[in-house]
Write a protein that holds these residues in place. Structure first.
Motif, PDB file in Angstrom:
ATOM      1  N   ASN B  56       0.827  -1.206   0.000  1.00  0.00           N
ATOM      2  CA  ASN B  56       0.000   0.000   0.000  1.00  0.00           C
ATOM      3  C   ASN B  56       0.864   1.260   0.000  1.00  0.00           C
ATOM      4  OD1 ASN B  56      -2.392   1.601   0.357  1.00  0.00           O
ATOM      5  ND2 ASN B  56      -1.792   1.818   2.492  1.00  0.00           N
ATOM      6  N   VAL B 261      -5.355  -5.101   0.320  1.00  0.00           N
ATOM      7  CA  VAL B 261      -5.296  -3.640   0.306  1.00  0.00           C
ATOM      8  C   VAL B 261      -6.546  -3.057  -0.369  1.00  0.00           C
ATOM      9  CG1 VAL B 261      -4.000  -1.640  -0.482  1.00  0.00           C
ATOM     10  CG2 VAL B 261      -2.789  -3.656   0.341  1.00  0.00           C
ATOM     11  N   PRO B 272      -5.014  -1.468   4.925  1.00  0.00           N
ATOM     12  CA  PRO B 272      -4.368  -2.780   4.890  1.00  0.00           C
ATOM     13  C   PRO B 272      -4.579  -3.580   6.187  1.00  0.00           C
ATOM     14  CG  PRO B 272      -2.868  -1.087   4.139  1.00  0.00           C
ATOM     15  CD  PRO B 272      -4.077  -0.375   4.639  1.00  0.00           C
TER      16      PRO B 272
END
Lengths: 234, 339, 287
Positions: B56, B261, B272
């Motif tokens: 992420n 994610v 996340p």
């Protein structure tokens, strides 16, 4: 008074949170040329984008021959016979001059305009028909942009700042072609910053100021003072 | 006169940080209250949480959408095995060494694949992962294509007795999750982090403010690669066995992570973490269904992307912009003035 | 002589890779979309050909008559119903959606056909060969290469000589202005994906005749296609053919040194070219 070909009532337009048009009204009768004037940022181009369907509107804010068309997609609007010569010309760089014209006519609407007529109107384009459109001079590109719009045989032609960035002599030659174009019986909306030019080609004028209509009337009937007050808001 | 102050924390974030601290203490004590299989599951959750946070960071904050992070997971596993088996390093030393090697290797890789833009960058990262996989398959000292196991002596050197070993492995997983989330949080709060978010919002404007976009993204890529390598080392310390196909599996290390994610909410720190919990809840209840379960994951990911692109966290926080991790600066005192 | 033979076989293999690449190149050119599921769609085409050829008792080459329109129709529907909703300035949604699609296709194939490798049986033409002096050329590889050249020539002609190609180029240049010409962007994108999957279908059938395939075979096909696109230069169809040939030759030469190096050698040549000529060997002039 004949029924207008297009009538706009209470049109609002937004870019995200920013409102660019507030309740704009405008009507064009068949065969009429209406000039839209206003300073930079007054909302002229936004108005053109709204009418041509590039910005989404409420369905009944724009009526075409009485029918609500505000919610249609841009390609559906084009099919009705509304063509736009966009500000900055925006030709297709990977298409040749002739391909730019042909794609303008790809809807196959019947009418007086075809490649031969465009080349007759702007002979220089025939000479240069196989070069990439963006290799032309600014004035020639503007001719392609106008020709591209005409190729769809529109009933309403909208021209957004066609003189912007061009030399005066080129502007003159493009405007000289205008009577030939409008002579075919189509209606037009001409957006201009040059007030004198706008008044000379139109029968009716609408002035925008900060997203609102600040003045409207016959092109020959408005005084300089009225116009400059509506234009600058002073 | 009204007093305008700028602060990052909100009541919600203060409560969340206290709750997080408490949770970490409770989780730290897990070896005393959880059974062996729960401990393993928790460890796995922390490792996936770390991978998801790192992916992420790369995709959601730096705009570097990679589908090749398995390159560093696998590299971490292999470097950890090599360092313990060949160089005789203790596992606790081998892990950070592996991370440093991963970061060092990622620098020239970045220089090369940063030439690709957008989605082509994504596939480029995949090519790199394939190169790593095929290369390790050629190294016969590490078992070539069929892979190798961690010698018992290495595992035993970690701690005395199986319980102690498993507890230590668990703490390492918990520790890495705390380190990774903390590091990303700290990075985003730093000057560089602000620059990164400026780039994400408007690359052109960021450039005109004098932000070196290439260098900022490069830093993010290298930091992420190093930490991903570290996680990879731990994953294979837990598994005790490595092979090229398992180490560089696009499904295990990237597809599931992307799913986590996307479902949690890309471009937020909370996403996340939430996504990992949802993913494991789904997996523990539905994994018996095998391929149907995987198809369902794909469908859910597409549906989320189409209808709720900000993920579950985006739905929860709504328009109020609730943040559990105090990242955004808020100006206080304006509302009083307005009224 | 062995080496020359390897180069020729590699070049012929490159034709297949160029077909993998042409579909990718087409949709990237028209709508800047990179389809992560591209390889899985190639493999899906091979399975559709397997079912039609076994089910109807057709030669897989004849099955093309069914597979190509089926895949094209699927592509159109996929674009209109799913992918068009993801098109915009943000490249993440289409990327992740096609990634999800890739997982769905792989696992659906796994459910429907199991993980066992399959192959399309095209009959005696598979083993037929002609001798040119010391070199033996398989009829099938030569045919695949010739079809690849024909496909690329056809795409090139379509792009630069037809109304559809004009619409593709105009939409690629300026999406909103193309709408003003009466082109419905959603439909144009649908047609581009349909055409891409039609090419994909041809590639899938020949892949299935040349080698065995299984549900997980898509990933490497995506990567080969992608490498051919980048080696050849983005947006250049003939460059894509050269990219495919270079990749194919690198692979067969790598395999000649050591069978384990086949795929690796291709990747390394790709990375080398990326390092030396990041815009590819034949970048598009007007790009």
């Amino acid at each position: 008074m004949p029924d207008p070909i297009i009538s706009i009532q209470g049109l609002d337009a937004h870019y995200g949170d920013f409102q660019a048009l507030y309740g704009v009204d405008l009507a064009v009768e068949p065969g009429q040329v209406v000039a839209v004037i206003g300073a930079n940022g007054a909302g002229k181009t936004t108005l053109m984008r709204s009418i041509s369907g590039l910005l989404k509107n409420k369905a009944d804010a724009i009526r075409w021959q009485g029918r609500p068309i505000g919610a249609l997609r841009a390609d559906q609007i084009a099919a009705l016979g509304i063509a736009l010569v966009p500000e900055g010309r925006l030709l297709f760089p990977s298409l040749s001059v002739e391909e730019n014209l042909i794609i303008g006519g790809q809807l196959g609407r019947k009418g007086p305009w075809n490649l031969a007529r465009i080349y007759q109107l702007f002979p220089i384009l025939q000479e240069r028909r196989n070069v990439p459109a963006t290799a032309l001079s600014g004035g020639q590109q503007q001719m392609v942009a106008i020709g591209r719009a005409l190729m769809s045989n529109p009933e309403l032609l909208m021209m957004d700042e066609i003189s912007l960035g061009l030399a005066p002599v080129v502007i003159k030659s493009i405007y000289e072609a205008l009577p030939d174009i409008v002579g075919e019986g189509l209606s037009a909306i001409v957006v201009e910053q040059d007030i004198a030019k706008a008044l000379s080609v139109s029968s009716h004028v609408v002035c925008l100021q900060e997203g609102r209509v600040s003045l409207t009337g016959g092109s020959g009937e408005l005084s300089r003072d009225e116009i400059s007050k509506a234009y600058f808001g002073v | 006169m009204t007093n305008l102050t700028v602060s990052r924390s909100t009541p919600a974030s203060t409560i969340a940080m206290v709750a997080l601290g408490t949770a970490i203490i409770i989780l730290f004590a897990a070896p005393w209250w959880a059974g062996r299989s729960e401990l393993r599951l928790l460890g796995e959750i922390f490792l996936y949480m770390s991978l998801a946070t790192l992916w992420n960071f790369l995709a959601g904050y730096a705009g570097l959408v990679s589908v090749g992070q398995q390159a560093y997971v696998g590299l971490g596993g292999y470097m950890f095995f090599a360092a313990t088996i060949f160089w005789g390093l203790s596992p606790l030393v081998a892990l950070p060494i592996a991370a440093l090697i991963g970061a060092a290797i990622s620098a020239p890789v970045a220089a090369l694949i940063f030439r690709l833009r957008g989605a082509y960058f994504a596939i480029g990262t995949w090519v790199v992962a394939e190169v790593f996989r095929l290369t390790f398959a050629q190294i016969s000292a590490l078992g070539g294509g069929s892979g190798t196991s961690l010698p018992v002596s290495v595992a035993q050197s970690l701690a005395d007795g199986r319980d102690a070993r498993e507890a230590l492995t668990y703490w390492l997983a918990l520790g890495i999750a705390v380190v990774v989330i903390g590091a990303v949080f700290a990075f985003l709060r730093s000057r560089r982090g602000v620059a990164l978010m400026a780039i994400r919002d408007n690359e052109l404007a960021a450039k005109s403010l004098g932000i070196d976009i290439w260098w900022t993204k490069f830093t993010v890529y290298v930091v992420t690669a190093g930490l991903t390598t570290l996680v990879g080392g731990l994953i294979f310390l837990q598994k005790l066995r490595i092979s090229p196909d398992a180490a560089f599996s696009v499904n295990d290390s990237t597809a599931f992570v992307i799913f986590i994610v996307v479902i949690g909410g890309i471009g937020t720190l909370e996403g996340p973490i939430l996504g990992t919990l949802v993913y494991f809840a789904l997996r523990e209840t539905l994994a018996d269904y095998g391929t149907i379960y995987l198809i369902a994951l794909g469908v859910v990911a597409i549906a989320i992307m189409l209808f709720a692109p900000k993920g579950l966290w985006g739905l929860i926080r709504g328009h109020r912009g609730t943040e559990l991790f105090p990242l955004s600066r808020r100006v206080r005192g304006l509302t009083e003035k307005g009224q | 002589m062995d080496w020359i033979n390897a180069i020729i076989q590699g070049a012929l293999l490159g034709g297949l890779y160029a077909m993998f690449a042409a579909g990718l190149s087409l949709i990237f050119g028209v709508m800047r979309l990179v389809n992560i599921a591209h390889g899985d769609l190639i493999v899906l085409s091979a399975y559709v050909a397997l079912t039609t050829s076994v089910g109807l008792g057709l030669n897989p080459l004849l099955a093309l008559v069914i597979v190509v329109p089926v895949m094209a129709g699927f592509g159109y529907a996929l674009q209109r119903l799913v992918l068009n909703r993801t098109m915009g300035d943000d490249l993440l949604p289409p990327l992740l959606v096609t990634f999800g699609l890739s997982i769905i296709i792989q696992n659906a194939l796994l459910m429907g056909y199991s993980a066992d490798p399959q192959k399309l049986q095209a009959g005696p033409i598979e083993t037929a060969s002609v001798n040119l002096g010391p070199i033996t050329l398989g009829v099938m590889p030569v045919m695949v290469f010739a079809i690849a050249v024909a496909v690329i020539a056809g795409l090139q002609w379509m792009f630069y000589r037809t109304a559809l190609g004009r619409a593709f180029r105009a939409t690629s240049d300026r999406q909103d202005i193309a709408q003003l010409m009466g082109l419905n962007r959603a439909h144009v994108f649908g047609l581009a994906m349909a055409l891409s999957l039609a090419v994909t279908a041809i590639a899938g059938v020949f892949l299935g005749i040349r080698t065995s395939f299984d549900p997980a075979a898509g990933a490497s096909r995506l990567i080969f296609g992608f490498e051919a696109v980048i080696i050849g230069g983005l947006g250049n169809l003939w460059g894509t053919l050269w990219g495919g040939i270079i990749l194919g030759v690198a692979q067969t030469l790598g395999a000649k040194i050591n069978p384990g190096y086949q795929i690796l050698a291709g990747h390394i040549v790709f990375l080398l070219i990326l390092a030396v000529r990041p815009r590819g060997l034949f970048p598009r002039m007007d790009g």
